[in-house]
Design a protein around this motif. Sequence first.
Motif, PDB file in Angstrom:
ATOM      1  N   SER A   1       0.847  -1.296   0.044  1.00  0.00           N
ATOM      2  CA  SER A   1      -0.154  -0.114  -0.080  1.00  0.00           C
ATOM      3  C   SER A   1       0.868   1.356  -0.026  1.00  0.00           C
ATOM      4  O   SER A   1       0.308   2.360  -0.056  1.00  0.00           O
TER       5      SER A   1
ATOM      6  N   LYS B   1       3.327   2.020   1.975  1.00  0.00           N
ATOM      7  CA  LYS B   1       3.860   2.682   3.424  1.00  0.00           C
ATOM      8  C   LYS B   1       5.587   2.218   3.392  1.00  0.00           C
ATOM      9  O   LYS B   1       5.984   1.043   3.158  1.00  0.00           O
TER      10      LYS B   1
ATOM     11  N   SER C   1      -3.161  -1.724   5.622  1.00  0.00           N
ATOM     12  CA  SER C   1      -2.122  -0.333   5.838  1.00  0.00           C
ATOM     13  C   SER C   1      -1.295  -0.626   6.943  1.00  0.00           C
ATOM     14  O   SER C   1      -1.043   0.488   7.325  1.00  0.00           O
TER      15      SER C   1
ATOM     16  N   ASP D   1       1.472  -0.669   9.640  1.00  0.00           N
ATOM     17  CA  ASP D   1       2.917   0.070   9.341  1.00  0.00           C
ATOM     18  C   ASP D   1       3.778  -1.348   9.893  1.00  0.00           C
ATOM     19  O   ASP D   1       3.957  -1.540  11.234  1.00  0.00           O
TER      20      ASP D   1
END
Lengths: 644, 243
Positions: free
Chosen positions: A221, A223, A318, A320
């Motif tokens: 995505s 990151k 999403s 991290d």
Amino acid sequence: MANPGSEDDTPTIKMDEPESRADGDGVSGLEQSREMTPPPLPPRPTTANLGLLDDRPTTADMGSLKLPKRTSRPHLQSQATTALSLTDIQIQSRGESASINSSPVSRDPSQKRSISRFGRFVNSSEDDSASTRSYAPTLDVPYDNVSMLGDEPSPAWKALNSQLDIDESLQLDEAFEDPLSERITLEFDDLEVRAGNGSNETVLLDQWSAKLKHFFVLSASGKPVYSRHGDDHLVSHYVGVAQTLISFYQGANDPLKTFTAGDTRFVMLAKGPLNLVAVSKIGESEAQLRNQLESLYMQVLSTLSLPSLEKIFSNRPSTDLRRPLQGTDVLLDGLSDGFTRGSPSTLLSSLECLRLRKTHRRIINDSLLKVRSPDLLYGLIVAAGRLVSVVRPKKHSLHPGDLHLIFNMLFEAGSVKAGGGENWIPLCLPGFNNTGFLYMYVSFLSPAEAAAVASSPVTAERPRTASDTEHTPSSDDLAIVFISPNKDAFYSLRSMRDSLITSLAQSKMLAALAAAMDAGRAPCSSILPGGTPLKHFLYKSRGNVQFTMPSFEPHFAGPIARRKLMTLYAHLHEVVHVRNSHLKVLHAVSREATALAWVTPVFELYCVAGPGVARQTVTQAANKVVQWIRKEEERVFIIGGAVF
Amino acid sequence: MSDSPAPSAPKPSSSVKLVLLGEAAVGKSSLVLRFVNDAFEPNKEPTIGAAFLTQKCNLPNRTIKFEIWDTAGQERFASLAPMYYRNAQSALVVYDITKASSLVKAKHWIAELQRQASPGIVIALVGNKLDLVEDEEEGEAQEGEGEGEGEEDGKVRRVSTKEGKDYADEENLLFFETSAKSGHNVNEVFTAIANAIPETSLKGPRGGAGGATQAALGSGAQDNSRVNLNANADAGPKEGCAC
């Protein structure tokens, strides 16, 4: 395949072979050369009547080695200074001398396989002159038409020559025109600390973009997960651009694999929920960078294991990932810097062993088997970063990629050594099994500590003398690594360590190990006595997945000389490993070095000699290396190891 | 200093298993390094997994041999903690006095220890990195570490001594504020733990470790993360290393 042609001028080997062309850069130069040369040969020439002379121009095109110095001269394409010639190995058998000049005949694979020893290289005076003259266009840059045969050298080269001892030219640290040399010394420095008000933004950016090599890991995505240089604030724009490019091509079902811009190569690797990007200005090939990215991905897997990585992202795309990976930056940095520095182990995907007498190695193997704990899966003894012995179950072998991760953790990242105690580390070895964790017992011992353990194995306490507290574990230490599938096996492996050390002390093997570690790698001159022209070589035993090499001293002591040597090796390695190259022997000549790569089913040998050394001389030296290996095989390699 | 060897009269010696727990980067390894080697390493790299160290602590009437498990603070290692604190006679739970969230994490560890570790476990709560806030403290430390490497800016105390002390008293824990960098209070922590270990729970020299070994080997919980060697046998040919 997204591979836009560009006026790429990285030091890369240009292969003008149809299958590999798509991967090569510098397409423009090759296109030009085509106009001047006969049409390209079909990929597998099978007809026996391909005359050498007709063949020659294409052959010269097929592999013209460009050495790193060239990077600073943007317009040079495969010119005479760095031409090379390709020949096949011929069997030297009495009845065959008549066919010696018809090297294409030997392309018959069955005949190749029957080569059991090195005969001689196809060689003639014609070949020699052809090999040093490139047929690539040189019109646009006439001043660089320098060759080994005495063409007018460029002013820069003359100026250099006047200051230099040519023999040591590879050693030149502050080389005259090589920005890489200067920059690589700064490559591993950290960026400045960001000022609170962001006032040093420009400085940071300059420092950042001056880095020769970048690695990024980002989630699907987009990151950021990892970046070798620069903090999030600095890299976020670039990560965004990379993500846009990657996802654009992924959307078109035509994933972006690599592209070049100027002298910079970008390589992308998509692995499940992660995208990895390498950016290199030091002229590595796509395949090499791709391997490096694979290795970084393996490190991520080693921390998390594949199921847990997938679970993290299937729950929340999403996520991290930096949080779950917290603390492993040192490991990723260690790998990245190793790639930038250039290590033979990475290049050859194999490990180096400590040179040890065969009988000694057998005694150590027997000791390992004798004291083996039932919890043990793999055991390694590593001395000064080199393997001494391996104990493993019959049905499992160690994947070189896994070993590389372990070695990186133990010797590149300081975390394990710095503690000074014993360690118990959960890790996933993705080459072995990417779904579960194994547990690794690690103990670093200096010879003195080992002796103390041996003398009092029951308490097994590290001696705490005044001098010892100052002893920080170094790469000169003995590392004992035991891997178990059982997470509670620490104490049982620890007592195995104690028994092993006691046993090694009793058989005087600790002393033998210390002596072998002190001896280090032999210099080229003592391996090949009688004034060898070789400055360095790498010999990989394919069957054992191990390599051996002489000491980097005295010719390649400094980091820059080392990096240049590794770049040269990388080029040789690349050329002989291009798919369908069918290349067995490669001579490469440059103004800095004469090099030889020689690949057989049994081994790969890469030799480097000084500039201006005749090919025959290098060839003879290569033969001597092979003879030496044959004699020393059981000393320089672990054959089999301790298997239970 | 407690780690000086006892040359003469052999005192009763016993092993004590000690586990260090706490959030990542609060200074667990640095505390151990200070205690074991009397050294400090700025910017130490994070521990991976756990490190096992031993150090003797001489008390007036006996010698305690600490077998120290220095665990990694990262979240992903948390599930392994039980195997380190199981059968431990003592625990050192560390937080960073400049980081409030680290005390929260420390309280979680203390709760877990009280719930799951051996009932008699001696727990010490330690607030580390005292050197970072020494400027604003009086009487706390006299080492005077004024010349830090720029890491002091922005570092202020986020957990007051009283807050830590009150919590420790409430939970019946030993409490110290330490600096692994200056060495302040480090040996005191370990000596206090050694003194607090009840005589009855001390065994012979190998007692602690031996018991732990058996317990450790006997437990096969959480096997699902283990690699099944047999299942892998048919995983196809690998790029094998014959070594």
